[in-house]
Write a protein that holds these residues in place. Sequence first.
Motif, PDB file in Angstrom:
ATOM      1  N   GLN A 179       0.832  -1.203   0.000  1.00  0.00           N
ATOM      2  CA  GLN A 179       0.000   0.000   0.000  1.00  0.00           C
ATOM      3  C   GLN A 179       0.871   1.259   0.000  1.00  0.00           C
ATOM      4  OE1 GLN A 179      -3.619   0.040   2.375  1.00  0.00           O
ATOM      5  NE2 GLN A 179      -3.142  -2.015   3.105  1.00  0.00           N
ATOM      6  N   VAL A 180       0.407   2.274  -0.719  1.00  0.00           N
ATOM      7  CA  VAL A 180       1.200   3.480  -0.885  1.00  0.00           C
ATOM      8  C   VAL A 180       1.004   4.465   0.264  1.00  0.00           C
ATOM      9  CG1 VAL A 180      -0.521   4.800  -2.208  1.00  0.00           C
ATOM     10  CG2 VAL A 180       1.912   5.159  -2.635  1.00  0.00           C
ATOM     11  N   PHE A 181      -0.088   4.342   1.021  1.00  0.00           N
ATOM     12  CA  PHE A 181      -0.385   5.308   2.080  1.00  0.00           C
ATOM     13  C   PHE A 181      -1.163   4.620   3.184  1.00  0.00           C
ATOM     14  CE2 PHE A 181      -3.419   8.450   3.901  1.00  0.00           C
ATOM     15  CZ  PHE A 181      -2.500   9.309   4.473  1.00  0.00           C
ATOM     16  N   TYR A 182      -0.924   5.060   4.419  1.00  0.00           N
ATOM     17  CA  TYR A 182      -1.703   4.564   5.550  1.00  0.00           C
ATOM     18  C   TYR A 182      -1.948   5.698   6.527  1.00  0.00           C
ATOM     19  CZ  TYR A 182       2.882   4.425   7.805  1.00  0.00           C
ATOM     20  OH  TYR A 182       4.111   4.783   8.301  1.00  0.00           O
ATOM     21  N   SER A 183      -3.032   5.594   7.263  1.00  0.00           N
ATOM     22  CA  SER A 183      -3.357   6.521   8.346  1.00  0.00           C
ATOM     23  C   SER A 183      -4.067   5.693   9.398  1.00  0.00           C
ATOM     24  CB  SER A 183      -4.242   7.657   7.839  1.00  0.00           C
ATOM     25  OG  SER A 183      -4.614   8.525   8.897  1.00  0.00           O
ATOM     26  N   ARG A 184      -3.483   5.584  10.580  1.00  0.00           N
ATOM     27  CA  ARG A 184      -4.005   4.686  11.601  1.00  0.00           C
ATOM     28  C   ARG A 184      -3.935   5.329  12.972  1.00  0.00           C
ATOM     29  NH1 ARG A 184       0.012   0.549   9.058  1.00  0.00           N
ATOM     30  NH2 ARG A 184      -1.227  -0.335   7.350  1.00  0.00           N
ATOM     31  N   CYS A 185      -4.730   4.804  13.880  1.00  0.00           N
ATOM     32  CA  CYS A 185      -4.616   5.207  15.273  1.00  0.00           C
ATOM     33  C   CYS A 185      -4.288   3.973  16.098  1.00  0.00           C
ATOM     34  CB  CYS A 185      -5.903   5.866  15.770  1.00  0.00           C
ATOM     35  SG  CYS A 185      -7.369   4.825  15.657  1.00  0.00           S
ATOM     36  N   HIS A 186      -3.673   4.214  17.252  1.00  0.00           N
ATOM     37  CA  HIS A 186      -3.270   3.116  18.141  1.00  0.00           C
ATOM     38  C   HIS A 186      -3.730   3.455  19.556  1.00  0.00           C
ATOM     39  CE1 HIS A 186      -0.696   1.687  14.891  1.00  0.00           C
ATOM     40  NE2 HIS A 186      -0.289   2.937  14.756  1.00  0.00           N
ATOM     41  N   PRO A 187      -4.328   2.522  20.259  1.00  0.00           N
ATOM     42  CA  PRO A 187      -4.482   1.104  19.908  1.00  0.00           C
ATOM     43  C   PRO A 187      -5.804   0.771  19.236  1.00  0.00           C
ATOM     44  CG  PRO A 187      -5.082   1.415  22.183  1.00  0.00           C
ATOM     45  CD  PRO A 187      -4.714   2.780  21.652  1.00  0.00           C
ATOM     46  N   CYS A 188      -6.517   1.768  18.696  1.00  0.00           N
ATOM     47  CA  CYS A 188      -7.798   1.445  18.078  1.00  0.00           C
ATOM     48  C   CYS A 188      -7.575   0.574  16.845  1.00  0.00           C
ATOM     49  CB  CYS A 188      -8.554   2.719  17.711  1.00  0.00           C
ATOM     50  SG  CYS A 188      -7.724   3.752  16.501  1.00  0.00           S
ATOM     51  N   ARG A 189      -8.592  -0.174  16.487  1.00  0.00           N
ATOM     52  CA  ARG A 189      -8.472  -1.123  15.386  1.00  0.00           C
ATOM     53  C   ARG A 189      -8.917  -0.484  14.070  1.00  0.00           C
ATOM     54  NH1 ARG A 189     -12.004  -6.623  14.542  1.00  0.00           N
ATOM     55  NH2 ARG A 189     -10.964  -7.335  12.643  1.00  0.00           N
ATOM     56  N   ILE A 190      -8.070  -0.613  13.062  1.00  0.00           N
ATOM     57  CA  ILE A 190      -8.386  -0.093  11.740  1.00  0.00           C
ATOM     58  C   ILE A 190      -8.828  -1.249  10.852  1.00  0.00           C
ATOM     59  CG2 ILE A 190      -7.490   1.070   9.693  1.00  0.00           C
ATOM     60  CD1 ILE A 190      -7.775   2.824  12.194  1.00  0.00           C
ATOM     61  N   ARG A 191      -9.992  -1.130  10.268  1.00  0.00           N
ATOM     62  CA  ARG A 191     -10.489  -2.173   9.374  1.00  0.00           C
ATOM     63  C   ARG A 191      -9.886  -1.990   7.988  1.00  0.00           C
ATOM     64  NH1 ARG A 191     -14.290  -5.163  11.666  1.00  0.00           N
ATOM     65  NH2 ARG A 191     -15.443  -4.349  13.452  1.00  0.00           N
ATOM     66  N   GLU A 192      -9.258  -3.047   7.486  1.00  0.00           N
ATOM     67  CA  GLU A 192      -8.656  -2.982   6.154  1.00  0.00           C
ATOM     68  C   GLU A 192      -9.708  -3.039   5.063  1.00  0.00           C
ATOM     69  OE1 GLU A 192      -5.555  -2.433   5.302  1.00  0.00           O
ATOM     70  OE2 GLU A 192      -4.806  -2.356   7.353  1.00  0.00           O
ATOM     71  N   ALA A 193     -10.740  -3.858   5.258  1.00  0.00           N
ATOM     72  CA  ALA A 193     -11.804  -3.973   4.256  1.00  0.00           C
ATOM     73  C   ALA A 193     -12.797  -2.836   4.449  1.00  0.00           C
ATOM     74  CB  ALA A 193     -12.492  -5.325   4.376  1.00  0.00           C
ATOM     75  N   ARG A 194     -13.128  -2.152   3.364  1.00  0.00           N
ATOM     76  CA  ARG A 194     -14.013  -1.002   3.421  1.00  0.00           C
ATOM     77  C   ARG A 194     -15.294  -1.311   2.665  1.00  0.00           C
ATOM     78  NH1 ARG A 194     -11.304   3.989   4.399  1.00  0.00           N
ATOM     79  NH2 ARG A 194      -9.275   3.539   5.302  1.00  0.00           N
ATOM     80  N   VAL A 195     -16.390  -0.906   3.238  1.00  0.00           N
ATOM     81  CA  VAL A 195     -17.702  -1.169   2.639  1.00  0.00           C
ATOM     82  C   VAL A 195     -18.299   0.150   2.166  1.00  0.00           C
ATOM     83  CG1 VAL A 195     -20.026  -2.050   3.034  1.00  0.00           C
ATOM     84  CG2 VAL A 195     -18.068  -3.179   4.111  1.00  0.00           C
ATOM     85  N   THR A 196     -18.620   0.203   0.885  1.00  0.00           N
ATOM     86  CA  THR A 196     -19.329   1.341   0.305  1.00  0.00           C
ATOM     87  C   THR A 196     -20.539   0.799  -0.442  1.00  0.00           C
ATOM     88  OG1 THR A 196     -17.231   2.507   0.008  1.00  0.00           O
ATOM     89  CG2 THR A 196     -19.149   3.375  -1.162  1.00  0.00           C
ATOM     90  N   GLY A 197     -21.691   0.908   0.184  1.00  0.00           N
ATOM     91  CA  GLY A 197     -22.886   0.305  -0.417  1.00  0.00           C
ATOM     92  C   GLY A 197     -22.750  -1.205  -0.435  1.00  0.00           C
ATOM     93  N   VAL A 198     -22.642  -1.784  -1.632  1.00  0.00           N
ATOM     94  CA  VAL A 198     -22.496  -3.242  -1.749  1.00  0.00           C
ATOM     95  C   VAL A 198     -21.074  -3.636  -2.144  1.00  0.00           C
ATOM     96  CG1 VAL A 198     -24.922  -3.615  -2.310  1.00  0.00           C
ATOM     97  CG2 VAL A 198     -23.285  -3.202  -4.161  1.00  0.00           C
ATOM     98  N   GLU A 199     -20.178  -2.651  -2.273  1.00  0.00           N
ATOM     99  CA  GLU A 199     -18.793  -2.939  -2.652  1.00  0.00           C
ATOM    100  C   GLU A 199     -17.904  -3.092  -1.423  1.00  0.00           C
ATOM    101  OE1 GLU A 199     -17.877  -1.063  -7.060  1.00  0.00           O
ATOM    102  OE2 GLU A 199     -17.055  -0.112  -5.274  1.00  0.00           O
ATOM    103  N   VAL A 200     -16.998  -4.065  -1.482  1.00  0.00           N
ATOM    104  CA  VAL A 200     -15.984  -4.247  -0.447  1.00  0.00           C
ATOM    105  C   VAL A 200     -14.616  -4.068  -1.105  1.00  0.00           C
ATOM    106  CG1 VAL A 200     -15.054  -5.736   1.354  1.00  0.00           C
ATOM    107  CG2 VAL A 200     -17.469  -5.912   0.720  1.00  0.00           C
ATOM    108  N   THR A 201     -13.834  -3.115  -0.633  1.00  0.00           N
ATOM    109  CA  THR A 201     -12.515  -2.856  -1.190  1.00  0.00           C
ATOM    110  C   THR A 201     -11.461  -2.911  -0.092  1.00  0.00           C
ATOM    111  OG1 THR A 201     -12.771  -0.461  -0.906  1.00  0.00           O
ATOM    112  CG2 THR A 201     -13.468  -1.402  -3.024  1.00  0.00           C
ATOM    113  N   ALA A 202     -10.212  -3.017  -0.507  1.00  0.00           N
ATOM    114  CA  ALA A 202      -9.108  -3.035   0.462  1.00  0.00           C
ATOM    115  C   ALA A 202      -7.854  -2.482  -0.194  1.00  0.00           C
ATOM    116  CB  ALA A 202      -8.851  -4.450   0.965  1.00  0.00           C
TER     117      ALA A 202
END
Length: 232
Positions: A179-202
């Motif tokens: 992946q070219v970019f990331y933005s995360r918080c710790h220790p909260c959990r970041i979901r890699e799979a993203r849901v937009t309507g009926v699409e799931v992307t990662a």
Amino acid sequence: MTLRTALALLFVFIAPAAHADAWTWGGRVGRLEVRVTRAGFNDGAGVGGWNADEARTFVRWARRLAKALPEDAGLSLVQEDEGPLQVTLRRCGPRDSGCGRPLSSQPLASVAKGTPDSPEVQAEILRQASVALGRTVALPLEAPDAPLYTIRLRVAASPAEATRFAERFDAEGLVPAGQVFYSRCHPCRIREARVTGVEVTAGVFESAAAARASRASLPARYRAGSDVVALR
């Protein structure tokens, strides 16, 4: 020891942990690697992971800074909390396009104020790199934004099914490589799979080729029916 005393001592020991939250962002573009960490979530920064606008902004300036570097040089820019920006010049082998295995690393003078997305900071970084390399290193002209890409894991029959699919993906702890970019918080959990309507992307990738290579590294059950699409 009384119960009240024990509870007071327990609070003393665990209180610092309550302030250990952090937001971190960065990525890798070409031979440039960036990591910036801030204490606290900064009004929720990083809680939802990256978004498309943040990714495009990062890649815009990072790609330009990376293109300023000669083919045998790379840069690592690391900033912890509000401290100075640590700048490391890397010497890269002829077949190491991403400088993943540098031949050597040379710390340059740290930059006391500012973050790596600042034009003034970038000018200082390139000035130092020019001195260390013995040749002028300058930013190229700004180029139009190039598209970014993501892996579309699934187009579900309903939003509920898409959510269930994303939850299964996340439960396995899968993180798409490259992946070219990331933005995360710790220790909260970041979901890699993203849901937009009926699409799931990662994932967010600088090129379709990088996205395809990352997709190929996923388990077969997630490759089936998936494809690479432009990030919207």
